[in-house]
Design a protein around this motif. Structure first.
Motif, PDB file in Angstrom:
ATOM      1  N   ARG A 121      43.273 -11.434 -44.719  1.00 35.10           N
ATOM      2  CA  ARG A 121      42.037 -11.025 -43.999  1.00 35.10           C
ATOM      3  C   ARG A 121      41.353 -11.271 -43.204  1.00 35.10           C
ATOM      4  NH1 ARG A 121      36.430 -12.231 -47.089  1.00 35.10           N
ATOM      5  NH2 ARG A 121      35.711 -13.338 -45.412  1.00 35.10           N
ATOM      6  N   GLU A 122      41.525 -12.286 -42.115  1.00 36.03           N
ATOM      7  CA  GLU A 122      40.871 -12.949 -41.046  1.00 36.03           C
ATOM      8  C   GLU A 122      42.340 -11.670 -40.030  1.00 36.03           C
ATOM      9  OE1 GLU A 122      41.027 -16.500 -40.640  1.00 36.03           O
ATOM     10  OE2 GLU A 122      39.125 -16.419 -41.015  1.00 36.03           O
ATOM     11  N   ALA A 123      43.233 -11.317 -39.888  1.00 34.61           N
ATOM     12  CA  ALA A 123      44.045 -10.847 -39.558  1.00 34.61           C
ATOM     13  C   ALA A 123      43.115  -9.107 -39.780  1.00 34.61           C
ATOM     14  CB  ALA A 123      45.536 -11.325 -39.710  1.00 34.61           C
ATOM     15  N   ALA A 124      43.698  -9.140 -40.803  1.00 34.68           N
ATOM     16  CA  ALA A 124      43.251  -7.483 -40.716  1.00 34.68           C
ATOM     17  C   ALA A 124      42.033  -7.635 -40.225  1.00 34.68           C
ATOM     18  CB  ALA A 124      42.968  -7.034 -42.120  1.00 34.68           C
ATOM     19  N   ALA A 125      41.402  -7.804 -40.608  1.00 31.02           N
ATOM     20  CA  ALA A 125      40.182  -8.006 -39.765  1.00 31.02           C
ATOM     21  C   ALA A 125      39.801  -7.463 -38.360  1.00 31.02           C
ATOM     22  CB  ALA A 125      38.418  -8.785 -40.471  1.00 31.02           C
ATOM     23  N   VAL A 126      40.670  -8.802 -37.483  1.00 32.91           N
ATOM     24  CA  VAL A 126      41.082  -8.611 -36.015  1.00 32.91           C
ATOM     25  C   VAL A 126      41.573  -6.966 -35.444  1.00 32.91           C
ATOM     26  CG1 VAL A 126      42.141  -9.555 -33.982  1.00 32.91           C
ATOM     27  CG2 VAL A 126      40.593 -11.389 -36.046  1.00 32.91           C
ATOM     28  N   GLY A 127      42.333  -6.741 -36.854  1.00 29.85           N
ATOM     29  CA  GLY A 127      43.294  -5.949 -36.167  1.00 29.85           C
ATOM     30  C   GLY A 127      42.158  -4.487 -36.314  1.00 29.85           C
ATOM     31  N   THR A 128      40.869  -3.924 -37.443  1.00 27.97           N
ATOM     32  CA  THR A 128      40.413  -3.746 -37.266  1.00 27.97           C
ATOM     33  C   THR A 128      39.327  -3.276 -35.750  1.00 27.97           C
ATOM     34  OG1 THR A 128      38.816  -4.086 -39.126  1.00 27.97           O
ATOM     35  CG2 THR A 128      40.251  -3.311 -39.439  1.00 27.97           C
TER      36      THR A 128
END
Length: 331
Positions: free
Chosen positions: A324-331
């Motif tokens: 989830r953290e990685a997806a948040a950074v990606g957005t």
């Protein structure tokens, strides 16, 4: 002193018996004898407190002090009627689950509101019913007893596996899932410290109502101190309540739980009891690292129980959190 322990074959009762014997008292443990062996040096009398005449094997015996740990109001009432004579010091081990309000921090035993008592006998119950039954037990005692409302009891021989989860987990090292915030409160008492205080209370004939629990600590400091005592190399990943609940991580104890975690603000008061009166009356608390180290040794020597997230369950929750953290950074 001649001390009678109604129970004495498991965890706190056995610790009380062991300490009382160690300091030279004559100790009798009266129980069914099903939970485990009694402490070395204590005498054993077989009783059945569920029977109307179950205390008959103690008839004619005299004691200076009695310690009772029952959760059943009927058992307590029968014991009081049969054994609570003038001059006998009486200790009843109750619980902080008797309190009706778990949200307000810093409450004291002498002013905090209680649950309504329930007189029914209980076997398996919720914390509320357990606490209500203990209130009924307390009410059977009168005003001349020592009522020790114990909090979370930790240490060697703990049959619940709650506290044991943390030394067992920390000893493995690596990335550790930690619930909530490092500033969240943690409060418990080592079983040996509580046992020592209960014996001391009998020796000095202490009466009144006290919360038998150690000082409030920050969870981050607690985990770091325990890890240091175990020489464990750990990093902590703090995960909030919504995410944990969304991934079916449960509170306090049991399968798939993070033991000793109670979500805020619902339980802001449960682990912040004001224990100044107990400390002034002689209760001491050893460092949590010592409790963690001794608990781990006992777990390894005896294959004691541990309850909580399995390593696979913990890894799955951590992986989901990092994704989830990685997806948040990606957005």
């Amino acid at each position: 002193m001649r001390i009678l322990i109604l129970g004495g074959s498991q965890f706190l009762g056995r610790a009380v018996a062991a300490h009382a014997c160690a300091v030279g008292h004559d100790v009798t443990c009266a129980a069914r004898g099903l939970a485990g062996p009694i402490a070395a040096g204590a005498h054993f009398v077989r009783i059945d407190r569920d029977m109307a005449e179950g205390l008959a094997p103690l008839a004619g015996e005299t004691f200076d002090a009695v310690v009772d740990v029952s959760r059943h109001p009927g058992q307590v009432r029968r014991a009081v009627a049969a054994l609570k004579h003038p001059g006998v010091h009486w200790t009843f081990v109750s619980t902080i689950s008797v309190y009706a309000d778990n949200r307000i921090p810093g409450q004291r035993a002498d002013t905090a509101p209680l649950r309504e008592p329930i007189a029914a006998e209980i076997e398996h119950s919720t914390d509320a019913i357990y606490g209500a039954a203990k209130v009924a037990c307390e009410q059977a005692l009168g005003s001349d007893a020592f009522i020790c409302r114990a909090g979370l009891i930790a240490g060697p021989e703990d049959p619940t596996g709650r506290f044991g989860y943390w030394p067992a987990r920390l000893a493995r090292g690596g990335e550790v899932l930690a619930p909530g915030s490092p500033d969240d409160a943690v409060q418990f008492i080592d079983v040996r410290d509580l046992a020592q205080w209960i014996v001391h209370a009998a020796e000095v004939r202490l009466t009144g109502i006290y919360d038998g629990i150690g000082p409030t600590r920050r969870r981050g400091e607690f985990l770091a101190e325990c890890a240091a005592a175990l020489n464990a190399s750990c990093t902590f990943t703090w995960i909030d309540r919504p995410f944990l609940e969304a991934h079916d991580v449960r509170r306090w104890a049991g399968p798939r739980s993070l033991p000793m975690w109670l979500p805020l603000p619902d339980f802001a008061g449960f682990q912040t009891r004001d224990t100044a009166p107990a400390r002034e009356a002689g209760l001491t608390a050893r460092p949590p690292g010592e409790t963690a180290r001794d608990t781990l040794h006992w777990l390894r020597d005896s294959n004691g129980p541990v309850t909580g997230l399995s390593s696979d369950e913990e890894s799955a929750v951590l992986s989901a959190w990092h994704a989830r953290e990685a997806a948040a950074v990606g957005t």
